[in-house]
Each structure stands twice: as structure tokens, then as C-alpha cells.
Design a protein around this motif. Structure first.
Motif, PDB file in Angstrom:
ATOM      1  N   ASP A  82       0.806  -1.211   0.000  1.00 37.45           N
ATOM      2  CA  ASP A  82       0.000   0.000   0.000  1.00 37.45           C
ATOM      3  C   ASP A  82       0.852   1.280   0.000  1.00 37.45           C
ATOM      4  O   ASP A  82       0.323   2.373  -0.190  1.00 37.45           O
ATOM      5  N   HIS A  83       2.140   1.161   0.278  1.00 39.86           N
ATOM      6  CA  HIS A  83       2.965   2.357   0.442  1.00 39.86           C
ATOM      7  C   HIS A  83       4.101   2.482  -0.568  1.00 39.86           C
ATOM      8  O   HIS A  83       4.926   3.383  -0.444  1.00 39.86           O
ATOM      9  N   GLY A 106      16.069  -2.111 -10.557  1.00 35.16           N
ATOM     10  CA  GLY A 106      17.381  -2.262  -9.945  1.00 35.16           C
ATOM     11  C   GLY A 106      17.597  -1.449  -8.680  1.00 35.16           C
ATOM     12  O   GLY A 106      18.713  -1.329  -8.187  1.00 35.16           O
ATOM     13  N   GLU A 107      16.533  -0.862  -8.168  1.00 29.16           N
ATOM     14  CA  GLU A 107      16.658  -0.075  -6.934  1.00 29.16           C
ATOM     15  C   GLU A 107      15.658  -0.596  -5.904  1.00 29.16           C
ATOM     16  O   GLU A 107      14.667  -1.205  -6.263  1.00 29.16           O
ATOM     17  N   PRO A 108      15.923  -0.304  -4.633  1.00 25.47           N
ATOM     18  CA  PRO A 108      14.928  -0.651  -3.623  1.00 25.47           C
ATOM     19  C   PRO A 108      13.665   0.192  -3.837  1.00 25.47           C
ATOM     20  O   PRO A 108      13.709   1.230  -4.492  1.00 25.47           O
ATOM     21  N   TYR A 142       6.334   5.361   0.886  1.00 30.95           N
ATOM     22  CA  TYR A 142       5.785   6.608   1.431  1.00 30.95           C
ATOM     23  C   TYR A 142       5.662   6.494   2.948  1.00 30.95           C
ATOM     24  O   TYR A 142       5.292   5.448   3.482  1.00 30.95           O
ATOM     25  N   THR A 169      16.070  10.585  -4.916  1.00 32.29           N
ATOM     26  CA  THR A 169      14.639  10.387  -4.641  1.00 32.29           C
ATOM     27  C   THR A 169      13.812  11.502  -5.265  1.00 32.29           C
ATOM     28  O   THR A 169      12.725  11.264  -5.786  1.00 32.29           O
ATOM     29  N   CYS A 229       9.529  10.214   1.922  1.00 33.80           N
ATOM     30  CA  CYS A 229       9.710   8.830   1.464  1.00 33.80           C
ATOM     31  C   CYS A 229      11.018   8.261   2.007  1.00 33.80           C
ATOM     32  O   CYS A 229      11.889   9.002   2.463  1.00 33.80           O
ATOM     33  N   VAL A 239       5.643   3.820  -3.518  1.00 32.39           N
ATOM     34  CA  VAL A 239       5.433   4.962  -4.416  1.00 32.39           C
ATOM     35  C   VAL A 239       5.877   4.580  -5.819  1.00 32.39           C
ATOM     36  O   VAL A 239       5.200   4.813  -6.797  1.00 32.39           O
ATOM     37  N   CYS A 240       7.027   3.981  -5.898  1.00 25.92           N
ATOM     38  CA  CYS A 240       7.500   3.442  -7.170  1.00 25.92           C
ATOM     39  C   CYS A 240       8.627   2.459  -6.889  1.00 25.92           C
ATOM     40  O   CYS A 240       9.203   2.459  -5.798  1.00 25.92           O
ATOM     41  N   ARG A 271      13.869   5.016   0.860  1.00 25.11           N
ATOM     42  CA  ARG A 271      14.216   3.932  -0.040  1.00 25.11           C
ATOM     43  C   ARG A 271      14.468   2.714   0.829  1.00 25.11           C
ATOM     44  O   ARG A 271      15.332   2.729   1.692  1.00 25.11           O
ATOM     45  N   ASP A 326       6.064  10.949  -9.104  1.00 26.00           N
ATOM     46  CA  ASP A 326       5.475   9.744  -8.511  1.00 26.00           C
ATOM     47  C   ASP A 326       5.007  10.009  -7.085  1.00 26.00           C
ATOM     48  O   ASP A 326       3.964   9.522  -6.659  1.00 26.00           O
ATOM     49  N   GLN A 356      14.845  -1.583   1.319  1.00 28.36           N
ATOM     50  CA  GLN A 356      14.960  -2.963   0.883  1.00 28.36           C
ATOM     51  C   GLN A 356      13.845  -3.705   1.630  1.00 28.36           C
ATOM     52  O   GLN A 356      13.673  -3.519   2.825  1.00 28.36           O
ATOM     53  N   TYR A 370       1.245   9.744  -5.764  1.00 31.13           N
ATOM     54  CA  TYR A 370       0.915   8.870  -4.625  1.00 31.13           C
ATOM     55  C   TYR A 370       0.128   9.659  -3.586  1.00 31.13           C
ATOM     56  O   TYR A 370      -0.865   9.182  -3.038  1.00 31.13           O
ATOM     57  N   PHE A 416      22.332  -1.911  -5.761  1.00 26.60           N
ATOM     58  CA  PHE A 416      22.025  -0.494  -5.611  1.00 26.60           C
ATOM     59  C   PHE A 416      22.944   0.168  -4.588  1.00 26.60           C
ATOM     60  O   PHE A 416      23.511   1.225  -4.821  1.00 26.60           O
ATOM     61  N   PRO A 426      11.749   1.692  -8.918  1.00 33.87           N
ATOM     62  CA  PRO A 426      12.629   1.853 -10.078  1.00 33.87           C
ATOM     63  C   PRO A 426      13.443   0.574 -10.293  1.00 33.87           C
ATOM     64  O   PRO A 426      13.846  -0.061  -9.312  1.00 33.87           O
ATOM     65  N   LEU A 430      10.646   2.778  -3.262  1.00 34.73           N
ATOM     66  CA  LEU A 430      10.483   4.052  -2.585  1.00 34.73           C
ATOM     67  C   LEU A 430       9.172   3.956  -1.814  1.00 34.73           C
ATOM     68  O   LEU A 430       8.111   3.745  -2.392  1.00 34.73           O
ATOM     69  N   HIS A 461      12.036  11.359  -8.467  1.00 40.19           N
ATOM     70  CA  HIS A 461      10.734  10.688  -8.562  1.00 40.19           C
ATOM     71  C   HIS A 461       9.607  11.560  -8.023  1.00 40.19           C
ATOM     72  O   HIS A 461       8.541  11.067  -7.681  1.00 40.19           O
TER      73      HIS A 461
END
Ligand code: SF4
Lengths: 472, 203
Positions: free
Chosen positions: A14-15, A22-24, A28, B180, A160, A17-18, A162, B186, A164, B190, B165, A20, A26, B183
Motif C-alpha cells: 500500500d505504500h 534495480g533499486e529498492p 511513502y 529520490t 519517502c 510509491v515506485c 528507499r 510519482d 529494501q 501517490y 544499488f 525503479p 520508494l 521521482h
């Protein structure tokens, strides 16, 4: 039908945001709590980069770590460096438009006590704070975790993080807790059994009959200590107990929004058949009141046991750690823990300084006197807890028994304010860390429940609360 | 942020498990509002005796480990408090990499945010490094992030895992917040879809 998901997975999904490539992900952040110790460098970073706080309406600050707990010292903090830090937070909150519950406000308190109390903490949200015990808020079915100062700055600037994706661990507590065994003893029992890094990289979901039966206060105590097992976060699925606690709180949803919220919150608990990466089962009936003997929360025994013999530990690493811990703690193997005398008692901290904790301690203290060899203090977790306790006249019970009754704050949980142990003093403490020097350089800390701490204050040594003579 | 690509330095062995951040930097030094100058307080209660003199039995006070920039320690290094002052202190003291069998989550994140590299090696590999550092005066290793390996001059070679990463982030010394903010659309999208009851009710 979609794949069954855990409480954690629902909040996570639910959280995002995106994500990307190859990245962890993002993620919210719905609520960001801020205090004076881990935030000054983050605000400074914003200033240097010319950035603003993205969502001041989702950010709340208070002062707790540094503040004196003697009423007379509240208005002017004597330690100039602590005062500088509190003043820096005031200036930062003013400059960036962040609401601050300052030292003299009715809302002030330990950040993990006031979040829930004000209805800021709620099910299904993501919540962070520059403090490891942010795991406390998971008691409401929120995904709540501690972050460092760089991440504080990141959340201030972007709302936000980032992240893992962590693994999931279900701690299933079967049966019910015996009389005299509290959420604190359960938490220590779990850490003792899975060890202080047993949950590293995982988010714990506590489940089972014994967890369902806990009050919100108890669930907060349990989730609070998740970090002492290395977990990223701890959580308990929301239920009627959760909703009843939140209804009518200052920042909780009202009217139609409340109904909408509850309907949504009811969909949060883990679906039947949802998979966890790991499951650990704990037998509640086998637990007893716990006392730590060493310098890590996993070094714990039940109150009926003796200080362990380091030679009995299976590995060299554990043997040398135990030897070192016993030397630091000034304890001899084989000593019954109940024969160990204490000279300080601290009832407080984000683990155990809510109203229910103070009630439990007061019930033990009533009609008794603190041992002449002990200095005991009670530090409510928030201003609101203090007031509620005073309304019930708990302060009188404590005072008559010889406990000091203080203003709210972190206090001797970590001793950044004047409340510290002297070298070699031994303390029964309701806090969460018994690390070397945590409560004062060379001080010795034993973690216990509030009732056990109160009993130790009166007896002058640890006692089994299950045989306490209550005088109420 | 300071980038990390490759570092060669002297190894200091701290053979203890569960070294918590309260030990790395005791709370009495958290009241400062700067990010720098914490190195002098690193491991304060272990480094100094009650009278303020250096404790000769503590490993970092041993002359042979002077100038060490790679710390090797036991499992669960950095547990406890989330204080970023811990990596700040380690870095300010001169460490560039920490090698251990495991790290506490928040601490490891805090390290990478500052360009201090946490390296997870197996128990036997860590044991070997601890032994080498205590046996050979001036023992040094190379920590190579590009190749994901730790090596010495006499044949020690160990590979470590790090997610792509994080590795890229460290190699290039990226600006986390700037990344960040790319984005931003985005995030705004959101926010438009957020449930109203997720925001604290105004009173
Ligand atoms: S009470 Fe103790 S553990 Fe809780 S936030 Fe304060 S210092 Fe941290």
C-alpha cells in the motif's frame, strides 16, 4: 481471489510509491516523529541544501531524551549542551513549520508514548522516527521502524524512504500468560529464546492467544522490545482492542472518517494461509517473571533461577561474553538472582511508563515502604500519563511508599539528563537496555517488569512477584 | 556523500560480539548538534579509565593498531540505538570499513549513508582476520567494493555480498535525497491517492 498476504505485506504494498528497476522500493511515510537528539544535523542538512520539509502536517516533534525530570529544573535546562539541543529543535520546528510539543505543553512526553496517546499512531500506516524503539507503534498494526539521522533528513525532504523489503517472522505465542507474567516478561522471554540478533533483517508479527489478550499498553511493551531481538519492526494485527483505544483520541479520525477507517483497518490482519519467511512458537504457560543478569537483553533468566555459569555456554563467543558480562555486573555464577541486592530502582521509559504500568507498580507499592538502602523513582512516560496517574492518586501511593515522583521524559533509561546511575550502582529498571554504561558509566542494570521493579524497591533485592503480599 | 571504491588499511581486531552503539559512542556525547568531531569519543568508556587515562588493555590503545582504518569485530555489530553518531565517530576516528559476521540493520544503513562500508564475511573468515591482525604487526587488508572482495598480501581472499544499488550508491557517492527527488512526480501522484484517514485529523 488474490494470494493471501500478511499484515506487513498489505502495508508495504500500500505504500510503494515506485519501484525503479534495480533499486529498492520508494516507500511513502505517513507519520514522522522527531526528537531533539537525532534531528539537529538533519535540519541542518536541509538548510544547507535549501530544501524544505515536504509534509509538516505529517511531522510532529517533542523533547524527551534530554529533559530534566525535576519540576524545578524544567524551565531552564542547566546542562548548556542539552539546552542547546532543545533550543535547536525549537528553532528548527519554527523555521520549518513543524508542530512541536514542547517541554511545558500538555502533550509532551516520550515520543513513543505520545504518538499512540494522541491518536497519531494508527493501523495500516508507515511511521518512522530517528529512534530505534519506534517499533513500539507496531502494536497498532502499523509498520513502524527506527531510522538514522541521514534518513530523518531524507524523510523530511521527500516524505519517502528507499527501503529494501525485509523478511517476515511470525512469533506465535501459544496459550496464555500465567499470573504475574507480563508483556515485559514475554518480550524478554522471546529475546532470550531467539537471541539479540535472532530477528535481524525481519519484521516480526506477534500472534496467538496470549498476544490477542494483551491490552494496547502490553502490546506496545512487546513491540517496543522487538529491536532488542534485532528486528526491523514488530507488529500486532489491529482488532477491537486497538479501535477502542484509538476512538476519540485527539488526532484519530472522526465521524464518517472513523467508520471508513475502521472498515479499512479490519482488512489488515494477515489472511489465513499467508506465508511468513519464518515462524517461531513460544509457549506462554512456560514463562515466568524475568530478570536480566548480563549486559545484553538476551542475557535473561527467570526470577527463580541462579546467575548462570559461563562455562556452561556452548560456544567460545558466548562464554567470553558471559564472563565479561558477569565481571561488569559484579555477579558470581550460581547466585540465586533473588539474593542480589539493588540500590536503585527506575520505573519509566517507552517500554513501561504508561498508565497500566504505573498502576501495576503502585499496586505492589501500596502499604509498603521502599527499602532504606534503595533510591527509587517513577518517571511517567508522558505529561498525560502523569496527569491521569495523579487523578487516580497513584502519585500519593508512590510518595507514601518512598518513591520519587517525577516529570515525564526518557530519564534514566539512557541518562542523557541528570538522572544517572553512579559507578557500580545496581538498578532494577523497567527500561529496555542493560548495555554497559547505558544508565550511567559503570552502572549495572537489570531489566524487569514494573511490578517486579516496585517489589525490588521495597525488598531491596529481586523477589518473585507471584508471591507478593498485596496490601490493597 | 563520501564515495567508497577501494581502501587499503591497517586492521584493528575487536573480538567481541554484540558491540552496541552505546559502546561505540556513549550518550554523553550525543548532545552536540554537529556531524563532526566524534572520533575523540569513540568507544569512550572502553578507551579510557575512570581517571581519564587511556586503558592500555583496550585494543585501539595498543600502539601497533595506531592509524588502523579497517575494524574487524564479532557478530551483531552496531546493535541497539539508531544513533548515526556511531558511524560518524568510527569514521571521524579514521575507519573506512568494518568487517563482521553480521550487523544490526539500522547501523548498517547508517554506515552506507556516510560512505563507511560494512562488510559481512563468514565466521571463519572473520576469525582468520582477527587472528592475522593480532599475530602480524602492521597487518593490512584491501577492501575492494568494485570486486566485492577483501584480500591481503599473503593469500587471504574473501568475497562479500552487497546489493547492487547500495554498491553503486557507494561507488559513486550519490546524493540520496537528490536521487529520490527525481521521482517527485510519482510522490505527488501517490499523495493524491492517499486515504484521508491516514493523515492526522486536524483539531
Ligand atoms: S525511553 Fe529510552 S528507549 Fe525509549 S526513546 Fe527514550 S531513551 Fe529511547
Amino acid at each position: 481471489m488474490s494470494r493471501p498476504r500478511t499484515l506487513f505485506e498489505k502495508i508495504w504494498d500500500d505504500h510503494v510509491v515506485c519501484q525503479p528497476a534495480g533499486e529498492p522500493a520508494l516507500l511513502y511515510i505517513d507519520l514522522h516523529l522527531v526528537h531533539e537528539v537525532t534531528s539537529p544535523q538533519a535540519f541542518e542538512g536541509l538548510r544547507l541544501a535549501g530544501r524544505r520539509v515536504r509534509r509538516p502536517d505529517l511531522t510532529f516533534a517533542t523533547v524527551d531524551h534530554n529533559v530534566p525530570t525535576l519540576a524545578a529544573e524544567r524551565s531552564i535546562i542547566r546542562d548548556p549542551i542539552a539546552a542547546q539541543q532543545v533550543n535547536a529543535l525549537r528553532r528548527n520546528c519554527r523555521d520549518f513549520g513543524v508542530p512541536l510539543f514542547d517541554i511545558d505543553s500538555a502533550e509532551q512526553g516520550i515520543v513513543h508514548v505520545i504518538g499512540p496517546e494522541l491518536g497519531l499512531t494508527r493501523p495500516g500506516i508507515t511511521l518512522v522516527c530517528g529512534d530505534s524503539h519506534t517499533s513500539t507503534h507496531g502494536a497498532f498494526g502499523a509498520l513502524a521502524f527506527g531510522i538514522g539521522t541521514s534518513e530523518v533528513e531524507h524523510v523530511l525532504a521527500t516524505q519517502c524512504l528507499r527501503q529494501q523489503r525485509p523478511k517476515t517472522l511470525q512469533v506465535l505465542v501459544r496459550g496464555s500468560l500465567p499470573n504475574g507474567v507480563t508483556a515485559k516478561d514475554l518480550a524478554l522471554g522471546i529475546i532470550g529464546s531467539i537471541s539479540t540478533d535472532g530477528a535481524t533483517g525481519h519484521v516480526i508479527e506477534y500472534a496467538g492467544e496470549a498476544v490477542r489478550a494483551l491490552s494496547m499498553e502490553g502490546r506496545m511493551t512487546l513491540c517496543n522490545m522487538s529491536i532488542e531481538a534485532g528486528a526491523r519492526a514488530g507488529m500486532v494485527a489491529p482488532d477491537e482492542t486497538t479501535f477502542a483505544y484509538l476512538r476519540g483520541r485527539r488526532f484519530a479520525p472522526k465521524g464518517a472518517a472513523w467508520n471508513e477507517a475502521v472498515a479499512c483497518w479490519k482488512t489488515l490482519p494477515s489472511d489465513p494461509g499467508a506465508q511468513f519467511d519464518r515462524v517461531v512458537e513460544i509457549d506462554a504457560a512456560a514463562l515466568a517473571p524475568a530478570v536480566t543478569w548480563g549486559t545484553s537483553p538476551g542475557m535473561v533468566i527467570s526470577v527463580t533461577e541462579r546467575v548462570p555459569d559461563p562455562q556452561r555456554f556452548p560456544s567460545e563467543v558466548e562464554r567470553s561474553a558471559a564472563l565479561r558480562a558477569l565481571e561488569y555486573m559484579g555477579l558470581r555464577p550460581g547466585t540465586p538472582i533473588q539474593e542480589v541486592p539493588v540500590n536503585r530502582v527506575f520505573i519509566g521509559s517507552c517500554t513501561n511508563a504508561r498508565l497500566e504500568d504505573l498502576r501495576a507498580a503502585a499496586r505492589v507499592a501500596k502499604g509498603h515502604k521502599v527499602s532504606s538502602k534503595v533510591i527509587a523513582m517513577v518517571v511517567p512516560g508522558s505529561h498525560a500519563v502523569k496527569q491521569a496517574a495523579e487523578q487516580e492518586k497513584l502519585d500519593q501511593v508512590f510518595r507514601e511508599a518512598g518513591f520519587e515522583w517525577r516529570e515525564s521524559g526518557c530519564s534514566m533509561c539512557l541518562g542523557m539528563n541528570p538522572d544517572i546511575l553512579q559507578p557500580l550502582e545496581r538498578c532494577a529498571s523497567t527500561s529496555n537496555r542493560n548495555f554497559e554504561g547505558r544508565q550511567g558509566t559503570r552502572g549495572r542494570t537489570h531489566l524487569v517488569s514494573p511490578a517486579m521493579a516496585a517489589a525490588a524497591a521495597i525488598a531491596g533485592h529481586f523477589v518473585d512477584i507471584r508471591s507478593w503480599e498485596y496490601r490493597d | 556523500m563520501q564515495a567508497f571504491q577501494l581502501h587499503t588499511g591497517r586492521v584493528a581486531p575487536l573480538n567481541r560480539a554484540n558491540v552496541d552503539t552505546d559502546q561505540i559512542i556513549p550518550k554523553q556525547f550525543l548532545k552536540r548538534i554537529e556531524r563532526s568531531g566524534y572520533g575523540q569519543f569513540l568507544f569512550y568508556d572502553w578507551r579510557y579509565l575512570a581517571d581519564g587515562k587511556p586503558d592500555p588493555s583496550f585494543i585501539l590503545n595498543h600502539p601497533r593498531y595506531a592509524g588502523a582504518s579497517v575494524l574487524v569485530a564479532g557478530r551483531n555489530f552496531g546493535c541497539g540505538s539508531s544513533r548515526e553518531h556511531a558511524p560518524w565517530a568510527l569514521q571521524d576516528y579514521g575507519f573506512r570499513a568494518i568487517i563482521a559476521p553480521s550487523f544490526a540493520d539500522i547501523f548498517a544503513t547508517n554506515c552506507t549513508k556516510n560512505g563507511l562500508l560494512p562488510v559481512v564475511l563468514s565466521d571463519p573468515e572473520v576469525a582468520k582476520l582477527l587472528l592475522n591482525a593480532s599475530q602480524f604487526e602492521g597487518y593490512f587488508v584491501t577492501v575492494d567494493l568494485e570486486k566485492r572482495e577483501v584480500r591481503d598480501q599473503s593469500g587471504f581472499l574473501a568475497h562479500f555480498e552487497i546489493d547492487d544499488f547500495k554498491r553503486k550508491f557507494l561507488l559513486e557517492g550519490l546524493d540520496d535525497i537528490g536521487l529520490t527527488l527525481q521521482h517527485e512526480p510519482d510522490i505527488t501522484a501517490y499523495e493524491r491517492g492517499r486515504k484521508t484517514f491516514a493523515t492526522p485529523a486536524s483539531t
